[in-house]
Design an enzyme around this catalytic site. Structure first.
Site, mmCIF file in Angstrom:
data_model
loop_
_atom_site.group_PDB
_atom_site.id
_atom_site.type_symbol
_atom_site.label_atom_id
_atom_site.label_comp_id
_atom_site.label_asym_id
_atom_site.label_seq_id
_atom_site.Cartn_x
_atom_site.Cartn_y
_atom_site.Cartn_z
ATOM 1 N N SER A 163 44.016 5.990 42.159
ATOM 2 C CA SER A 163 44.973 5.508 43.185
ATOM 3 C C SER A 163 46.025 6.559 42.923
ATOM 4 C CB SER A 163 45.515 4.544 43.375
ATOM 5 O OG SER A 163 46.651 4.576 44.312
ATOM 6 N N TYR A 176 48.642 -3.405 39.647
ATOM 7 C CA TYR A 176 47.587 -2.446 40.187
ATOM 8 C C TYR A 176 47.456 -0.927 39.719
ATOM 9 C CZ TYR A 176 45.427 0.258 44.114
ATOM 10 O OH TYR A 176 44.563 1.024 44.918
HETATM 11 P P1 NAP Z 1 39.572 -2.385 51.321
HETATM 12 O O1 NAP Z 1 39.701 -1.983 52.951
HETATM 13 O O2 NAP Z 1 40.432 -3.638 51.053
HETATM 14 O O3 NAP Z 1 38.051 -2.569 50.915
HETATM 15 C C1 NAP Z 1 37.742 -2.993 49.852
HETATM 16 C C2 NAP Z 1 36.236 -2.957 49.466
HETATM 17 O O4 NAP Z 1 36.156 -3.547 48.349
HETATM 18 C C3 NAP Z 1 35.440 -3.959 50.430
HETATM 19 O O5 NAP Z 1 34.202 -3.177 50.662
HETATM 20 C C4 NAP Z 1 35.225 -5.143 49.555
HETATM 21 O O6 NAP Z 1 34.155 -5.808 49.913
HETATM 22 C C5 NAP Z 1 35.014 -4.354 48.205
HETATM 23 N N1 NAP Z 1 35.211 -5.296 46.922
HETATM 24 C C6 NAP Z 1 36.389 -6.029 46.660
HETATM 25 N N2 NAP Z 1 35.984 -6.582 45.329
HETATM 26 C C7 NAP Z 1 35.003 -6.362 45.253
HETATM 27 C C8 NAP Z 1 34.104 -6.961 44.187
HETATM 28 N N3 NAP Z 1 34.605 -7.637 43.315
HETATM 29 N N4 NAP Z 1 32.667 -6.257 43.911
HETATM 30 C C9 NAP Z 1 32.234 -5.494 45.001
HETATM 31 N N5 NAP Z 1 33.116 -5.019 46.012
HETATM 32 C C10 NAP Z 1 34.445 -5.590 45.936
HETATM 33 O O7 NAP Z 1 40.142 -1.494 50.447
HETATM 34 P P2 NAP Z 1 40.273 0.283 50.578
HETATM 35 O O8 NAP Z 1 41.571 0.682 50.901
HETATM 36 O O9 NAP Z 1 39.133 1.020 51.189
HETATM 37 O O10 NAP Z 1 40.211 0.765 49.111
HETATM 38 C C11 NAP Z 1 38.976 1.253 48.488
HETATM 39 C C12 NAP Z 1 39.290 1.736 46.952
HETATM 40 O O11 NAP Z 1 40.597 2.805 47.202
HETATM 41 C C13 NAP Z 1 39.960 0.693 46.080
HETATM 42 O O12 NAP Z 1 39.609 0.974 44.965
HETATM 43 C C14 NAP Z 1 41.357 0.957 46.022
HETATM 44 O O13 NAP Z 1 42.239 0.625 45.127
HETATM 45 C C15 NAP Z 1 41.692 2.452 46.459
HETATM 46 N N6 NAP Z 1 42.829 2.756 47.086
HETATM 47 C C16 NAP Z 1 43.296 2.465 48.139
HETATM 48 C C17 NAP Z 1 44.373 2.958 48.763
HETATM 49 C C18 NAP Z 1 44.687 2.627 50.191
HETATM 50 O O14 NAP Z 1 46.049 3.109 50.625
HETATM 51 N N7 NAP Z 1 44.047 2.069 50.873
HETATM 52 C C19 NAP Z 1 45.063 4.126 48.244
HETATM 53 C C20 NAP Z 1 44.589 4.452 47.034
HETATM 54 C C21 NAP Z 1 43.371 4.033 46.312
HETATM 55 P P3 NAP Z 1 34.111 -7.074 50.993
HETATM 56 O O15 NAP Z 1 34.170 -6.302 52.064
HETATM 57 O O16 NAP Z 1 32.759 -7.792 50.763
HETATM 58 O O17 NAP Z 1 35.453 -7.830 50.587
#
Ligand code: NAP
Length: 268
Positions: A163, A176
């Protein structure tokens, strides 16, 4: 005319990830979902990992499989908690068995964050442990398994989603940010340890991306602030991140190794 090895993945003759198995964790939703769909469009065979959301994971697999009608499915879903070593091992086992091939690509996008912006003083130990367990321990376990099991000899790719908050250092996100900073450090060492395998290891670090994780616990004002802070005047979309991960997954990215690359529209 004989085909030289350099023609093997010529995008004119075949898609760049043709028949390569890619495991994408956290692919049921958000950024992981977009990455999985994009890798499939580049020809990869996909393992769609999720932890609880089977319905959404199945929809992603169905979307991919309906675009590639054939006798063998192009995508399958596998439930596994990335913070559990035996489940991560089984994720790789199932990928190998189903596609009868060693995986080339691991993208760890699974992640969790705090439900709402909270200073260190008010962050519970439970939240701290949960975030580090999934984001740091999970990335470690996936990277460890991938280091031992991805295809050797070229084209192996470990891509960990970190991130931009590691650099933007916004208050209220210390646990985080710390969980992701550890991953950034780990990937730089991992890339060196993989010397001789042909496997590269990199982090991709998005800024704010319009997903469930981003909107959780945010007021409209907080969303507007994030938009205002971006030089491009909008929130990122998962589809802004996926093509870059797609590039990293291909042979064309070989010289990018041990890097933390921010994909954030100029947010930081
Ligand atoms: P999201 O929409 O909340 O989706 C999270 C995903 O992770 C879902 O597929 C969830 O599965 C899965 N997950 C959660 N805990 C898990 C576990 N213990 N084992 C396996 N799968 C798990 O999140 P996102 O925004 O797409 O984030 C994806 C990545 O990008 C993350 O690493 C996050 O930290 C990073 N990120 C996000 C942002 C942002 O602004 N969105 C910015 C920077 C970095 P389920 O559907 O089964 O719950």
């Amino acid at each position: 005319m004989a085909t030289s090895s350099s023609d093997k993945h010529n995008p004119i003759s075949s898609p760049p990830l043709q028949d390569r198995v890619a495991i994408v964790t956290g692919a049921s939703r958000g950024i992981g979902r977009a990455i999985a769909l994009h890798l499939a469009s580049l020809g990869a065979k996909l393992v769609i990992n999720y932890t609880s959301n089977k319905v959404q994971a199945d929809l992603v697999a169905t979307e991919i499989n309906s675009s590639f009608p054939g006798s063998t499915p192009q995508a399958l879903t596998v439930q596994a908690d990335v913070s559990d070593p035996s489940q991560v091992k089984s994720l790789f086992d199932i990928a190998e068995q189903f596609f009868n091939s060693q995986p080339y690509i691991l993208v760890n996008s699974a992640g969790v964050s705090i439900a709402k912006i909270t200073p260190v003083a008010d962050t519970s130990l439970e939240d701290f442990d949960r975030i580090l367990r999934v984001n740091t321990r999970g990335a470690f376990l996936c990277a460890k398994e991938a280091s031992n099991r991805l295809k050797r000899g070229g084209g192996g790719r470990i891509i960990l989603v970190s991130s931009s908050i590691v650099a933007s250092l916004r208050p209220g996100n210390a646990a985080y940010a710390a969980s992701k900073a550890a991953v950034d450090t780990m990937v730089k060492i991992l890339a060196k340890e993989l010397k001789g395998t042909g496997i590269t290891a990199n982090c991709v670090s998005p800024g704010p991306i319009a997903t469930d994780m981003f909107f959780a616990g945010k007021t409209e004002e907080m969303v507007e602030k994030a938009i205002d802070e971006c030089p491009l005047g909008r929130l990122g979309q998962s589809e802004d991140v996926a093509p870059f991960v797609g590039f990293l997954a291909t042979d064309a990215s070989e010289w990018v190794n041990g890097q933390v690359i921010r994909v954030n529209g100029g947010y930081i």
